[in-house]
Write a protein that holds these residues in place. Structure first.
Motif, PDB file in Angstrom:
ATOM      1  N   ASP A 199      54.472  34.514  96.328  1.00  0.00           N
ATOM      2  CA  ASP A 199      54.838  35.927  96.144  1.00  0.00           C
ATOM      3  C   ASP A 199      54.536  36.789  97.368  1.00  0.00           C
ATOM      4  O   ASP A 199      54.556  38.016  97.276  1.00  0.00           O
ATOM      5  N   ARG A 259      47.673  35.508  93.840  1.00  0.00           N
ATOM      6  CA  ARG A 259      48.122  36.391  94.913  1.00  0.00           C
ATOM      7  C   ARG A 259      46.975  36.877  95.800  1.00  0.00           C
ATOM      8  O   ARG A 259      47.212  37.568  96.792  1.00  0.00           O
ATOM      9  N   ARG A 286      47.773  44.023  85.818  1.00  0.00           N
ATOM     10  CA  ARG A 286      47.275  43.694  87.160  1.00  0.00           C
ATOM     11  C   ARG A 286      46.188  44.660  87.656  1.00  0.00           C
ATOM     12  O   ARG A 286      45.383  44.305  88.519  1.00  0.00           O
ATOM     13  N   HIS A 334      54.712  46.798  86.872  1.00  0.00           N
ATOM     14  CA  HIS A 334      53.930  47.765  87.647  1.00  0.00           C
ATOM     15  C   HIS A 334      54.394  49.195  87.337  1.00  0.00           C
ATOM     16  O   HIS A 334      55.545  49.400  86.946  1.00  0.00           O
ATOM     17  N   VAL A 372      62.316  37.473  90.538  1.00  0.00           N
ATOM     18  CA  VAL A 372      60.861  37.274  90.462  1.00  0.00           C
ATOM     19  C   VAL A 372      60.155  38.641  90.367  1.00  0.00           C
ATOM     20  O   VAL A 372      59.068  38.852  90.922  1.00  0.00           O
ATOM     21  N   CYS A 417      58.363  47.015  96.666  1.00  0.00           N
ATOM     22  CA  CYS A 417      57.432  45.881  96.813  1.00  0.00           C
ATOM     23  C   CYS A 417      57.528  45.185  98.156  1.00  0.00           C
ATOM     24  O   CYS A 417      56.605  44.499  98.575  1.00  0.00           O
TER      25      CYS A 417
HETATM   26  C1  CIR Z   1      54.497  39.246  90.879  1.00  0.00           C
HETATM   27  O1  CIR Z   1      54.667  38.988  89.687  1.00  0.00           O
HETATM   28  O2  CIR Z   1      53.406  39.590  91.320  1.00  0.00           O
HETATM   29  C2  CIR Z   1      55.678  39.140  91.825  1.00  0.00           C
HETATM   30  N1  CIR Z   1      56.537  38.092  91.405  1.00  0.00           N
HETATM   31  C3  CIR Z   1      56.435  40.434  91.875  1.00  0.00           C
HETATM   32  C4  CIR Z   1      55.648  41.545  92.475  1.00  0.00           C
HETATM   33  C5  CIR Z   1      56.414  42.815  92.539  1.00  0.00           C
HETATM   34  N2  CIR Z   1      55.685  43.829  93.199  1.00  0.00           N
HETATM   35  C6  CIR Z   1      55.755  45.126  92.904  1.00  0.00           C
HETATM   36  O3  CIR Z   1      56.370  45.513  91.911  1.00  0.00           O
HETATM   37  N3  CIR Z   1      55.047  45.951  93.659  1.00  0.00           N
END
Ligand code: CIR
Length: 256
Positions: free
Chosen positions: A63, A88, A134, A164, A245, A251
């Motif tokens: 990621d 992550r 998260r 998020h 994803v 992001c």
């Molecule tokens: C995750 O699930 O962490 C990643 N596949 C996607 C992260 C997306 N980030 C964001 O919305 N800031």
């Protein structure tokens, strides 16, 4: 308030993106197409007047293209996060190295606090921090303390239905938010001018405003029309492979 951005940090998507975390399966992203979509994104950041620092992908970190989650870039300091997903956490070290090129002061969110940058919505001098799977209260409290040290403020927002906070709301400058209908009903956002995206275009609520231009995901015509009617200059970008994803436009970069 209309912020001015000069610099961005991004990271190329690697072949590991096929193993990216996701809440629902919409198929694996195609790494070649993701690479092309990322190149178009970087070109747009440059067209908006940003210098773009492009980090290399680490194949062991699926990621890591989503750099936004690893740091919060404030005017006078950067804050490294402790991402909520254990897989992550290894992404932070290389972003730290990159941020040292731009910031003298770098703070860090530490366990038991967790925080993802995607949950932190900058609105001028105030930062809304979404409590999510998260980002926890402890992580949010640590960030609010750092914000206060630098003359900024923060407050938490409870929400549901999205990974998020910024999956469902974006700041377009001044008093304007682009957001989903559900987010529009949250007290935290009730005093803003709201551009409400239709339910069937919820993904388009994650947009990026850079130096007067709004970057929107391609394929969401009603949202595009609403943002243009509100007087914004827009650019649309193909995001299909990142969407698979759970990633959106914000992001893919840190902007400061
Ligand atoms: C995750 O699930 O962490 C990643 N596949 C996607 C992260 C997306 N980030 C964001 O919305 N800031």
């Amino acid at each position: 308030m209309q912020p001015e951005y000069h610099q961005a940090i991004t990271r190329r998507p690697g072949p590991g993106i096929v193993r990216g975390l996701r809440e629902r399966d919409h198929g694996d992203p195609d790494p070649t197409l993701a690479h092309d979509q990322h190149e178009a994104y970087v070109s747009q950041l440059k067209a908006c007047g940003l210098d773009v620092d492009i980090l290399n992908a680490d194949p062991a970190l699926p990621d890591n293209v989503f750099v936004e989650d690893t740091a919060i870039c404030l005017p006078d300091c950067a804050v490294l996060t402790n991402p909520g997903a254990p897989s992550r956490r290894g992404e932070v070290a290389s972003v730290h190295e990159a941020l040292k090129r731009y910031y003298e002061v770098i703070h860090r969110i530490t366990a038991p606090g967790t925080l993802d940058g995607g949950d932190v919505l900058e609105v001028g001098d105030h930062y809304f921090i979404g409590l999510s799977a998260r980002t926890n209260e402890e992580g949010a409290d640590q960030l609010i303390q750092i914000l206060n040290e630098f003359g900024l403020t923060g407050s938490t927002v409870i929400f549901s239905g999205f990974l998020h906070l910024k999956s469902g709301v974006s700041w377009l400058g001044e008093e304007t938010l682009l957001l989903t209908e559900g987010f529009g009903q949250l007290t935290a956002f009730s005093s803003f001018d709201q551009i409400v995206v239709p339910d069937n275009e919820a993904y388009a609520a994650n947009a990026v405003m850079i130096n007067g231009r709004v970057l929107l995901a391609a394929g969401y015509p009603e949202t595009l029309a609403l943002v243009e009617t509100a007087g914004f200059e827009t650019v649309t970008l193909e995001m299909s492979e990142f969407h698979k994803v759970d990633g959106g436009l914000s992001c893919l970069s840190l902007r400061f």
